[in-house]
Structure formats: C-alpha cells, structure tokens
Design a protein around this motif. Structure first.
Motif, PDB file in Angstrom:
ATOM      1  N   VAL A 176       6.305 -10.964  29.924  1.00 51.94           N
ATOM      2  CA  VAL A 176       6.164 -10.669  28.500  1.00 51.94           C
ATOM      3  C   VAL A 176       4.883 -11.318  27.961  1.00 51.94           C
ATOM      4  CG1 VAL A 176       7.205 -11.066  26.218  1.00 51.94           C
ATOM      5  CG2 VAL A 176       8.651 -10.471  28.178  1.00 51.94           C
ATOM      6  N   THR A 177       4.176 -10.613  27.108  1.00 56.64           N
ATOM      7  CA  THR A 177       2.997 -11.160  26.429  1.00 56.64           C
ATOM      8  C   THR A 177       3.443 -11.933  25.194  1.00 56.64           C
ATOM      9  OG1 THR A 177       1.594  -9.341  27.171  1.00 56.64           O
ATOM     10  CG2 THR A 177       0.833 -10.584  25.250  1.00 56.64           C
ATOM     11  N   VAL A 178       2.885 -13.142  25.015  1.00 57.99           N
ATOM     12  CA  VAL A 178       3.319 -14.012  23.928  1.00 57.99           C
ATOM     13  C   VAL A 178       2.190 -14.271  22.946  1.00 57.99           C
ATOM     14  CG1 VAL A 178       4.314 -16.238  23.315  1.00 57.99           C
ATOM     15  CG2 VAL A 178       4.966 -15.144  25.476  1.00 57.99           C
ATOM     16  N   ILE A 179       2.468 -14.021  21.679  1.00 57.22           N
ATOM     17  CA  ILE A 179       1.613 -14.468  20.578  1.00 57.22           C
ATOM     18  C   ILE A 179       2.286 -15.695  19.994  1.00 57.22           C
ATOM     19  CG2 ILE A 179       0.569 -13.850  18.361  1.00 57.22           C
ATOM     20  CD1 ILE A 179       0.915 -10.896  19.175  1.00 57.22           C
ATOM     21  N   GLY A 180       1.585 -16.811  19.969  1.00 53.57           N
ATOM     22  CA  GLY A 180       2.181 -18.067  19.531  1.00 53.57           C
ATOM     23  C   GLY A 180       1.631 -18.530  18.206  1.00 53.57           C
ATOM     24  N   ALA A 181       2.501 -18.719  17.217  1.00 53.07           N
ATOM     25  CA  ALA A 181       2.092 -19.179  15.890  1.00 53.07           C
ATOM     26  C   ALA A 181       2.288 -20.685  15.799  1.00 53.07           C
ATOM     27  CB  ALA A 181       2.902 -18.472  14.803  1.00 53.07           C
ATOM     28  N   ALA A 182       1.204 -21.403  15.488  1.00 56.49           N
ATOM     29  CA  ALA A 182       1.247 -22.860  15.383  1.00 56.49           C
ATOM     30  C   ALA A 182       0.032 -23.313  14.594  1.00 56.49           C
ATOM     31  CB  ALA A 182       1.248 -23.505  16.766  1.00 56.49           C
ATOM     32  N   SER A 183      -0.035 -24.605  14.284  1.00 52.50           N
ATOM     33  CA  SER A 183      -1.207 -25.160  13.613  1.00 52.50           C
ATOM     34  C   SER A 183      -2.423 -25.029  14.519  1.00 52.50           C
ATOM     35  CB  SER A 183      -0.977 -26.630  13.258  1.00 52.50           C
ATOM     36  OG  SER A 183       0.098 -26.769  12.352  1.00 52.50           O
ATOM     37  N   PRO A 184      -3.622 -24.877  13.939  1.00 52.46           N
ATOM     38  CA  PRO A 184      -4.833 -24.698  14.752  1.00 52.46           C
ATOM     39  C   PRO A 184      -5.056 -25.802  15.778  1.00 52.46           C
ATOM     40  CG  PRO A 184      -5.294 -24.111  12.480  1.00 52.46           C
ATOM     41  CD  PRO A 184      -3.906 -24.692  12.498  1.00 52.46           C
ATOM     42  N   ARG A 185      -4.601 -27.036  15.502  1.00 53.72           N
ATOM     43  CA  ARG A 185      -4.840 -28.125  16.455  1.00 53.72           C
ATOM     44  C   ARG A 185      -4.125 -27.891  17.793  1.00 53.72           C
ATOM     45  NH1 ARG A 185      -1.881 -30.820  12.332  1.00 53.72           N
ATOM     46  NH2 ARG A 185       0.333 -31.099  12.812  1.00 53.72           N
ATOM     47  N   HIS A 186      -3.172 -26.967  17.807  1.00 51.98           N
ATOM     48  CA  HIS A 186      -2.452 -26.675  19.048  1.00 51.98           C
ATOM     49  C   HIS A 186      -2.983 -25.430  19.767  1.00 51.98           C
ATOM     50  CE1 HIS A 186       0.469 -29.742  18.068  1.00 51.98           C
ATOM     51  NE2 HIS A 186       0.720 -29.169  16.918  1.00 51.98           N
ATOM     52  N   HIS A 187      -3.979 -24.772  19.190  1.00 53.94           N
ATOM     53  CA  HIS A 187      -4.399 -23.483  19.728  1.00 53.94           C
ATOM     54  C   HIS A 187      -5.042 -23.585  21.101  1.00 53.94           C
ATOM     55  CE1 HIS A 187      -4.346 -21.071  15.689  1.00 53.94           C
ATOM     56  NE2 HIS A 187      -3.195 -21.652  15.983  1.00 53.94           N
ATOM     57  N   ASP A 188      -5.837 -24.621  21.351  1.00 53.84           N
ATOM     58  CA  ASP A 188      -6.468 -24.748  22.662  1.00 53.84           C
ATOM     59  C   ASP A 188      -5.408 -24.883  23.757  1.00 53.84           C
ATOM     60  OD1 ASP A 188      -9.002 -24.514  21.662  1.00 53.84           O
ATOM     61  OD2 ASP A 188      -9.419 -26.669  21.612  1.00 53.84           O
ATOM     62  N   ALA A 189      -4.383 -25.692  23.487  1.00 54.28           N
ATOM     63  CA  ALA A 189      -3.314 -25.864  24.474  1.00 54.28           C
ATOM     64  C   ALA A 189      -2.582 -24.548  24.700  1.00 54.28           C
ATOM     65  CB  ALA A 189      -2.339 -26.940  24.020  1.00 54.28           C
ATOM     66  N   LEU A 190      -2.368 -23.782  23.645  1.00 51.56           N
ATOM     67  CA  LEU A 190      -1.698 -22.495  23.784  1.00 51.56           C
ATOM     68  C   LEU A 190      -2.543 -21.521  24.600  1.00 51.56           C
ATOM     69  CD1 LEU A 190      -0.202 -22.054  20.194  1.00 51.56           C
ATOM     70  CD2 LEU A 190       1.057 -22.532  22.307  1.00 51.56           C
ATOM     71  N   ARG A 191      -3.841 -21.520  24.353  1.00 48.66           N
ATOM     72  CA  ARG A 191      -4.724 -20.639  25.141  1.00 48.66           C
ATOM     73  C   ARG A 191      -4.658 -20.995  26.619  1.00 48.66           C
ATOM     74  NH1 ARG A 191      -8.283 -21.756  20.814  1.00 48.66           N
ATOM     75  NH2 ARG A 191      -8.511 -19.969  19.392  1.00 48.66           N
ATOM     76  N   ARG A 192      -4.693 -22.308  26.914  1.00 47.82           N
ATOM     77  CA  ARG A 192      -4.626 -22.733  28.313  1.00 47.82           C
ATOM     78  C   ARG A 192      -3.315 -22.297  28.962  1.00 47.82           C
ATOM     79  NH1 ARG A 192      -7.080 -27.431  26.107  1.00 47.82           N
ATOM     80  NH2 ARG A 192      -5.058 -28.507  26.014  1.00 47.82           N
ATOM     81  N   ALA A 193      -2.280 -22.152  28.141  1.00 49.66           N
ATOM     82  CA  ALA A 193      -0.976 -21.713  28.654  1.00 49.66           C
ATOM     83  C   ALA A 193      -0.860 -20.195  28.731  1.00 49.66           C
ATOM     84  CB  ALA A 193       0.138 -22.275  27.767  1.00 49.66           C
ATOM     85  N   GLY A 194      -1.941 -19.485  28.407  1.00 50.48           N
ATOM     86  CA  GLY A 194      -1.911 -18.032  28.489  1.00 50.48           C
ATOM     87  C   GLY A 194      -1.325 -17.355  27.271  1.00 50.48           C
TER      88      GLY A 194
END
Length: 349
Positions: A176-194
């Motif tokens: 499944v493709t995931v779009i993750g909503a969170a504060s911008p400070r967490h975005h780099d970690a989310l990108r690294r997680a795909g």
C-alpha cells in the motif's frame, strides 16, 4: 491460593498519578506484591511504555479513566511469576504481553490472562512493548476496519506517532502507498521510510493529497477529530473508508468528553448511510471485550500474533524513541509530551 514456582520479592515499585499534576508531580511508591485472583497473572514487568492515553489521563482527559490516584501504564511485557487459583501453571516463567489500560508502570503487576499473549522467542521485551496496543490497533484498523487492499493509497494522520509508525510499516508490507500527515520536522524521517509526507496543518493538504490520489484515497486514519474528520471523509474515493481512532482535539481541550465521543460515533453512522459508497467508523480497541469476550480474545491472539511474527523476522521494526528507567517516569513523560519524538518512549523497571 496462587501458584508460583519462583520466590517472590517482598515489595514492588510503582508510579502513582495522584491527580491533575505536571509530569514532575508523579510519585514513586513502594508496596506489597499484588496477588492474582482467578483468571489473573502476576507479572514481573520487563518493559512498559508511554502512549497518548497516559498523557491524556494526566490531564484527566481520557474517556473512562479511573479516579485518582492510580498507576498508569496501558500495556506491558514481562515474565509470569504466578497464576491465580485454577490458572494454567504452565504459564509461569513465560514472557507475555498484556493490555491493561492502567497499572503497567510498575515492577510487578497483576493482569488479566485473557488480555495477555505469549511473546515469541527472538523478540526483546522493549521491542515487543512497542507493538502491543499500537500493533493490535494498527493491524485491526488496516485489515479489519478499513480492509485495505494491495495497490491502494491511504492517508495516515499522526504518522510519526506510535500507532502511525506501525500502521505505515504494516501498510507498506501489504503493498500500500502511504501519505503521512505530520509536523514538518518529521517529514525527512517519513521520506526515508518511503512515505509521502504532508503537513497536517497545511490548509492546502486536500489539494496536495489529490495530486497523489486524484480520485481520492482508499482509506484515511484520523486521530485528530473535529473538522479534520470532515476533511478526511471528503478525501475518500468512492468505496473508501474513514477510520477515526482518537479525537486529540477534544482530549486536548476542556469540557465533557462524552459529547465529542458521541458526536464522532454518530457522525460515522450517518456518513456510512449516505449513498456515495463511502464508509466511516470509530475504531475502539476494546470493542467486544465485555460482551463478546471469546471473539475479542481470538482477534487479539490472531492480530498480535501476526504483528509479532513480522517483528521477529525483521519485516517491521520497533520504533523506540527513548528509554528510561521506571523511576525516571516523570522525565520520560515530559519528553513524550514534547511532541518532538518519532516513536515510543519505553520505561524499563
């Protein structure tokens, strides 16, 4: 008469939440070892943790929490020291995970056997702790509530949280493709997680999501509530499902919690009746615990068993943000409430 094959210590240490206090107001208490009754297990706690539930309880804002004072701790992992009368003595010495709602922040705790699942060999107590309540919640929302299929796209609010982090991994494993909503400070970690990151507070969030899912997403997992729930439902494609699993906005506010909870449940029922093919549900981890206990236990054993298997073989990983000794629960809670972390704070008795 309880049954034990190991000598029991004289005292137990537990953390007390005495009332509406800051984290620094938590108290450390020494007392006698609790005694299990029929259907219960006495545990030597090896790991417990801090979730949003304890943070809400500190403010007196968790629906159905006990009267002060009490020991927090929504789940735990530990060794069985003794069983209550008539209990299965083969459990003694086994490592189990238990859902408790309260009582986990202690060196020893009595838990209900029916809410406890054996932890497979090859998983550490602290890793197992990260996926007890969070893992069951994520698995059941993904596979039982929303019934997401491989190839679909979902939107997860609270993507950096304990539930969100496990939900993302389970969804990706499911194709499944995931779009993750969170504060911008967490975005780099989310990108690294795909994960495709979006700012949950961005007024342009709907249009950004539509760029990745023009027809809408197949499921939204919403932990915010209020207006965010309406926005989430509008982002569903036909046949999609909105799963609300918390109402952080209401819990963080003031006033009675009964109204917001009833509104959220009623809203889900109403929206599901609309002729647009969309569904909405309010996920409750404890649904059926009282009135359908056999079914509740069966699902708990099956679902947490799946999560443990994936954790043991490395398909998913435990996301531990920080570790603290139990006696430093005040500092641990303060850090957890800073909302700067990605993962779960673990307490080690």
């Amino acid at each position: 008469m309880t049954t034990s094959s190991v000598p029991l210590p004289a005292t137990s240490t537990r953390i007390i939440l005495p009332g509406l206090v800051e984290p620094s107001g938590l108290q450390i208490s020494l007392g006698p070892i609790p005694t299990p009754t029929a259907g219960q297990l006495l545990m030597q706690v090896e790991a417990t943790g801090i979730s949003f539930a304890e943070q809400a309880m500190r403010r007196g804002r968790y629906f159905g929490q006990p009267a002060f004072p009490f020991t927090p701790g929504y789940d735990l992992v530990g060794r069985v020291l003794s069983v209550g009368p008539g209990g299965d003595e083969r459990m003694i010495g086994e490592r189990v995970a238990a859902m408790t709602k309260t009582g986990g922040w202690a060196t020893h705790a009595v838990v209900e056997a029916r809410d406890s699942i054996t932890v497979p060999d090859g998983i550490t107590p602290e890793d197992a702790e990260t996926v007890v309540v969070n893992g069951v919640t994520a698995w059941q929302m993904l596979h039982r509530a929303a019934k997401v299929k491989p190839g679909q796209t979902i939107l997860v609010f609270g993507a950096n949280g304990g539930v969100g982090g496990i939900l993302i991994q389970l969804a990706q494993h499911h194709g499944v493709t995931v779009i993750g909503a969170a504060s911008p400070r967490h975005h780099d970690a989310l990108r690294r997680a795909g994960v495709i990151p979006v700012d949950y507070a961005d007024p342009e969030l709907p249009s950004i999501v539509r760029q990745h899912a023009p027809a809408g997403v197949s499921a939204v997992f919403d932990n915010i509530g209020g207006d965010n729930t309406k926005k989430s439902f509008a982002l569903l494609r036909r046949g999609g499902t909105l799963v609300t699993y918390a109402i952080v906005n209401a819990v963080s506010g003031t006033g009675s919690l009964m109204g917001p909870f009833m509104k959220a449940i009623g809203q889900a029922v109403l929206w599901s009746a609309l002729p647009n093919g969309k569904k909405a549900t309010f996920y409750d981890l404890w649904a059926g615990h009282k009135y359908r206990p056999a079914r509740f236990r069966r699902h708990l054993e099956e679902d947490l068993g799946h999560v443990f298997d994936l954790l043991r073989d490395g398909t998913i990983t435990a996301n531990i943000a920080a570790r603290f000794p139990l006696t430093e629960a005040a500092a641990a809670l303060e850090l957890a409430e800073s909302r700067t972390l990605n993962g779960k704070v673990i307490l080690l008795p």
